[in-house]
Each structure stands twice: as C-alpha cells, then as structure tokens.
Write a protein that holds these residues in place. Sequence first.
Motif, mmCIF file in Angstrom:
data_model
loop_
_atom_site.group_PDB
_atom_site.id
_atom_site.type_symbol
_atom_site.label_atom_id
_atom_site.label_comp_id
_atom_site.label_asym_id
_atom_site.label_seq_id
_atom_site.Cartn_x
_atom_site.Cartn_y
_atom_site.Cartn_z
ATOM 1 N N ARG A 102 10.186 5.504 -5.141
ATOM 2 C CA ARG A 102 10.651 6.655 -5.914
ATOM 3 C C ARG A 102 10.867 7.886 -5.044
ATOM 4 O O ARG A 102 10.999 8.990 -5.552
ATOM 5 N N ASN A 103 10.962 7.652 -3.745
ATOM 6 C CA ASN A 103 11.229 8.740 -2.814
ATOM 7 C C ASN A 103 12.150 8.296 -1.683
ATOM 8 O O ASN A 103 12.007 8.716 -0.537
ATOM 9 N N MET A 104 13.128 7.457 -2.016
ATOM 10 C CA MET A 104 13.987 6.900 -0.978
ATOM 11 C C MET A 104 14.869 7.953 -0.316
ATOM 12 O O MET A 104 15.330 7.772 0.820
ATOM 13 N N ASP A 105 15.092 9.070 -1.005
ATOM 14 C CA ASP A 105 15.895 10.126 -0.390
ATOM 15 C C ASP A 105 15.142 10.846 0.726
ATOM 16 O O ASP A 105 15.744 11.620 1.480
ATOM 17 N N GLN A 106 13.841 10.576 0.847
ATOM 18 C CA GLN A 106 13.069 11.118 1.961
ATOM 19 C C GLN A 106 13.118 10.208 3.187
ATOM 20 O O GLN A 106 12.726 10.615 4.285
ATOM 21 N N LEU A 107 13.588 8.984 2.995
ATOM 22 C CA LEU A 107 13.605 7.994 4.076
ATOM 23 C C LEU A 107 14.997 7.713 4.627
ATOM 24 O O LEU A 107 15.127 7.234 5.756
ATOM 25 N N PHE A 108 16.021 7.989 3.825
ATOM 26 C CA PHE A 108 17.371 7.581 4.196
ATOM 27 C C PHE A 108 18.363 8.724 4.059
ATOM 28 O O PHE A 108 18.177 9.638 3.240
ATOM 29 N N ASP B 13 0.801 -1.221 0.000
ATOM 30 C CA ASP B 13 0.000 0.000 0.000
ATOM 31 C C ASP B 13 0.834 1.272 0.000
ATOM 32 O O ASP B 13 0.285 2.374 -0.123
ATOM 33 N N VAL B 14 2.168 1.163 0.110
ATOM 34 C CA VAL B 14 3.003 2.369 0.099
ATOM 35 C C VAL B 14 4.195 2.271 -0.851
ATOM 36 O O VAL B 14 4.842 3.283 -1.119
ATOM 37 N N ASN B 15 4.509 1.081 -1.386
ATOM 38 C CA ASN B 15 5.782 0.942 -2.095
ATOM 39 C C ASN B 15 5.845 1.675 -3.428
ATOM 40 O O ASN B 15 6.926 2.072 -3.873
ATOM 41 N N VAL C 273 16.776 -2.902 -25.232
ATOM 42 C CA VAL C 273 16.928 -2.648 -23.802
ATOM 43 C C VAL C 273 15.561 -2.251 -23.265
ATOM 44 O O VAL C 273 14.906 -1.373 -23.829
ATOM 45 N N VAL C 274 15.120 -2.922 -22.208
ATOM 46 C CA VAL C 274 13.862 -2.574 -21.555
ATOM 47 C C VAL C 274 14.157 -2.262 -20.090
ATOM 48 O O VAL C 274 14.807 -3.048 -19.405
ATOM 49 N N VAL C 275 13.688 -1.111 -19.626
ATOM 50 C CA VAL C 275 13.770 -0.775 -18.209
ATOM 51 C C VAL C 275 12.347 -0.729 -17.679
ATOM 52 O O VAL C 275 11.516 0.032 -18.191
ATOM 53 N N LYS C 276 12.069 -1.554 -16.713
ATOM 54 C CA LYS C 276 10.743 -1.589 -16.088
ATOM 55 C C LYS C 276 10.922 -1.400 -14.589
ATOM 56 O O LYS C 276 11.625 -2.180 -13.943
ATOM 57 N N LEU C 277 10.305 -0.374 -14.049
ATOM 58 C CA LEU C 277 10.423 -0.034 -12.628
ATOM 59 C C LEU C 277 9.051 -0.195 -11.998
ATOM 60 O O LEU C 277 8.090 0.461 -12.410
ATOM 61 N N SER C 278 8.956 -1.090 -11.020
ATOM 62 C CA SER C 278 7.662 -1.596 -10.578
ATOM 63 C C SER C 278 7.487 -1.472 -9.076
ATOM 64 O O SER C 278 8.395 -1.030 -8.350
ATOM 65 N N TYR C 279 6.328 -1.920 -8.623
ATOM 66 C CA TYR C 279 6.013 -1.925 -7.186
ATOM 67 C C TYR C 279 5.219 -3.192 -6.854
ATOM 68 O O TYR C 279 4.141 -3.153 -6.289
ATOM 69 N N PHE C 280 5.800 -4.343 -7.213
ATOM 70 C CA PHE C 280 5.146 -5.607 -6.891
ATOM 71 C C PHE C 280 4.826 -5.668 -5.399
ATOM 72 O O PHE C 280 5.620 -5.215 -4.569
ATOM 73 N N PRO C 281 3.712 -6.265 -5.031
ATOM 74 C CA PRO C 281 3.510 -6.596 -3.612
ATOM 75 C C PRO C 281 4.590 -7.584 -3.174
ATOM 76 O O PRO C 281 5.136 -8.327 -3.994
ATOM 77 N N PRO C 282 4.935 -7.610 -1.898
ATOM 78 C CA PRO C 282 5.941 -8.569 -1.433
ATOM 79 C C PRO C 282 5.553 -10.008 -1.776
ATOM 80 O O PRO C 282 4.385 -10.382 -1.725
ATOM 81 N N GLN C 283 6.554 -10.787 -2.164
ATOM 82 C CA GLN C 283 6.376 -12.199 -2.494
ATOM 83 C C GLN C 283 5.331 -12.425 -3.601
ATOM 84 O O GLN C 283 4.622 -13.434 -3.604
ATOM 85 N N GLU C 284 5.240 -11.503 -4.542
ATOM 86 C CA GLU C 284 4.278 -11.621 -5.640
ATOM 87 C C GLU C 284 4.943 -12.350 -6.810
ATOM 88 O O GLU C 284 5.569 -11.746 -7.673
ATOM 89 N N GLU C 285 4.815 -13.683 -6.825
ATOM 90 C CA GLU C 285 5.495 -14.483 -7.836
ATOM 91 C C GLU C 285 4.819 -14.390 -9.194
ATOM 92 O O GLU C 285 5.490 -14.419 -10.234
ATOM 93 N N ALA C 286 3.509 -14.266 -9.231
ATOM 94 C CA ALA C 286 2.794 -14.221 -10.508
ATOM 95 C C ALA C 286 3.204 -12.993 -11.307
ATOM 96 O O ALA C 286 3.394 -13.073 -12.532
ATOM 97 N N ALA C 287 3.350 -11.851 -10.644
ATOM 98 C CA ALA C 287 3.748 -10.630 -11.353
ATOM 99 C C ALA C 287 5.146 -10.775 -11.933
ATOM 100 O O ALA C 287 5.431 -10.296 -13.034
#
Length: 411
Positions: free
Chosen positions: A62-68, A55-57, A379-393
């Motif tokens: 795309r905002n890791m500089d706000q967390l670390f 629900d937040v990933n 070349v394909v770049v895909k940046l995603s937000y799979f749910p944790p342990q989402e094997e089907a995706a």
Amino acid sequence: MAFSRQLLIGAMTAALVVPMPVLAQQQLPAQLLQGAGSEVPVATQVMRWHMNDADVNSFAFRNMDQLFTTRTVPHSGAVWTLPKVERAADFTYNFGGKTITAQEALERTYTNALLIMKDGRIVTEIYRNGSNERTRFMGWSMTKSVTSTLVGAALEDGLIASLDDQITRYLPELKGSGYDGVTIRQILQMRSGVAYEERYDFANPGIAASNHINALVKNVVRFADAARTIKRAHKPGEVFAYKTIDTAVLGWLIERVSGGSVAAYTARKLWEPLGTEADGFYIMDGQPGTGREFSGAGYNATLRDWARFGQMMLNGGIANGKRVVSEEWVKLAQAPAGAETGVLGGYGYQWWTMPNSAAYSAIGLQGQYVYIDPTSRTVVVKLSYFPPQEEAAEQETLAFLAAASAWTPKD
C-alpha cells in the motif's frame, strides 16, 4: 608525575581522534550484482527485492509509490457515488473441517482491506493495518483485468481491427520471436505458446525471475522487451499457461495503437468514465522517457475504486449510467477458454472464472481479489498480504469469497 599526566592526556586525545570503524552499507544480493549495473539506489533495490516478504508486504503493498517511479492515472469529472448500507458481516464459512466467522477470516487470511457490495450498495467496508479510504493498494495481477478492458476499448474504438489479427500487425518488432503468428485473442487467453515459465525462484532465476530483477528491481531493461527474443514452447492457441509477459505485450499494444501512454489511455477509457474518486497509478519499469507502465501487474487504486471497476463489470460494462465497455466484451472476458479445472477454475480474457459458478475474478499475487458474482449481484474486493507461496490462505480466501457472495445481510 607531571610528565605522566601529560602522557595520559595525550593518549586520551589521540583516542578521541582515531576514526571509528564505518558501519557497512547495505549489500546487494548476488542476483542483483549480475548483469548490467543499475542507477537505482542500493537501498531502493534492496527494498524492492524484499517487498513481497511476509514481514514487510502489508506495508509495501500500500506504499508502492514510495518504491517506484510511477505514472498517474488521474480521475476527473463526477464521482460515481456508491450507496452505503453498513451491515455486520455475520456470515460463516467452512474450511479445513472448521466453521469460521467472517471476522476471524480478516486476520486468518492476511487482510489489509475488505469491501462487500450487494446489488450496487456497500454493505461492508473495512480498513486494517493503518490503511484508510485514501490508501492506494497494489493490484498485482488484477492489473491484467484492467489491461484486458483497455484492449476491449481499443477494439471498440477501431484501433484494433480484430482480435484474430496477429500481434505482429501492430508490433512488427515481434517478428521472428515466439509471438510471430500469435493472435491478440490467444494472448488474451494466455495461450500464446511462448516459452515463459511464470516461476519466481530468485535463488535460481529463470526467464520470469530474471525479467523481474532486471526490469522492476534494477530498471535496466523494459519488462515487455523480453518478448522480442522469446522462444516458442507450444503451438499458439493449444496450451493455457499463465504468464505476465503476455499481458505486458498487450500493454505495449495499447501504447502503440493509442499513440500515447498506457496511463493516458487508462484515464480516458476507464478511470474517468468509471467515475472514480481518486487517482490511480502504475509503477514503471524505468524513468520517464525510457520506462513503461508495468501493465501486467503494476496498477494501484483505492479500495472503493477497485470496487467501482468490479461493479462496472457486474453491470455489463455500465458505470453510473454510462457505457464504459461493451456488454459483448464483458461476456467474452468472463467466458472460460478451456475447461474449469483446479482451485482457480478457468480463464477468460485475463479474468479467472470460478468452477461450478457464474462468478469470476480479477486475482493478484499474494491475495488481491475483485470477485464478481452475477447470480447474487455481489462484488467483493479483498486486498491482502499473503506470505509468499501461501497456498492455504488462497484456498481459504476462495471459501470466504463464495460465502460472502451467498450471504444475505439482515435488514
């Protein structure tokens, strides 16, 4: 009557000054209360704890500089212009007995951003969920492929004499640990044999989950320092076992032989010669002066700069007409060290190799890909937000990437 009125007024006044109950502050999960105390604010620890949650990933990745705490990898010099010939992604792929369009895949496979290059030209570039060309996306374990490239550069610079040198030649701190007797090549191939199971069961944390908690959430230890006391599970070179601690050791190696920070070496040997258009950054496992770059999974860059990294590899180590890393290194990096089995195929020098294909890929946690196919010059770049342990995706994304590689855009 007057007396009663005074009593009423007094009672009302007293009610106004009675302190209201204070709302409870955020509580740390029990796992974060164990061990050494942290100076990281509670709210930040809680957000780091949940950053991979479904629900937040999409936002967190795309905002890791706000967390670390971060360390910048500056871009400099002429930008490598990527020609753009926009084409509608009108291909389909098959998955689960269904024919699915590329447009449907964007939502089905939790896509934040997508870029497809054919023979050095951008044909598709899509940003979603509030991201844009300036957004810097967390690569997670795509960072391992960046670190591998830095090892190649250090070898070419003569800072590393041979990949068959034992790691303790450069990091004597690891003598007596499971890394004693392990070569740099074996670490690159994830065949160190050390006892580090890449399992992130935070309810029952093992060595990997505990290292994540202490180094990345609480910042009370350095991630790579777990290598000092780690045990041995297998004879070096015999068993492939994917583990981030191996790449953290490679980052430590880069720091030691370069005489500076991993970020500084990344800028000098990769980010500047690559002709990137934006600064990248590493998340850190502590404050400046004590913290290190999370070289195993902490690099962040724009969609196009991730694509430049992939195109450089496709070009045999050349970016914008300039040599970045040797052609020999590129060949070695994408050569599987063992059999190509399972969904992800084989493993080279911190790159995954696709089974029954010349394609290979940098792959990061929960759906990050820089996919390179020399056969179709894609070349394909895909940046995603799979749910944790989402094997089907993950499985569906691999089908999507193969179809994108085989796709011939219409003129």
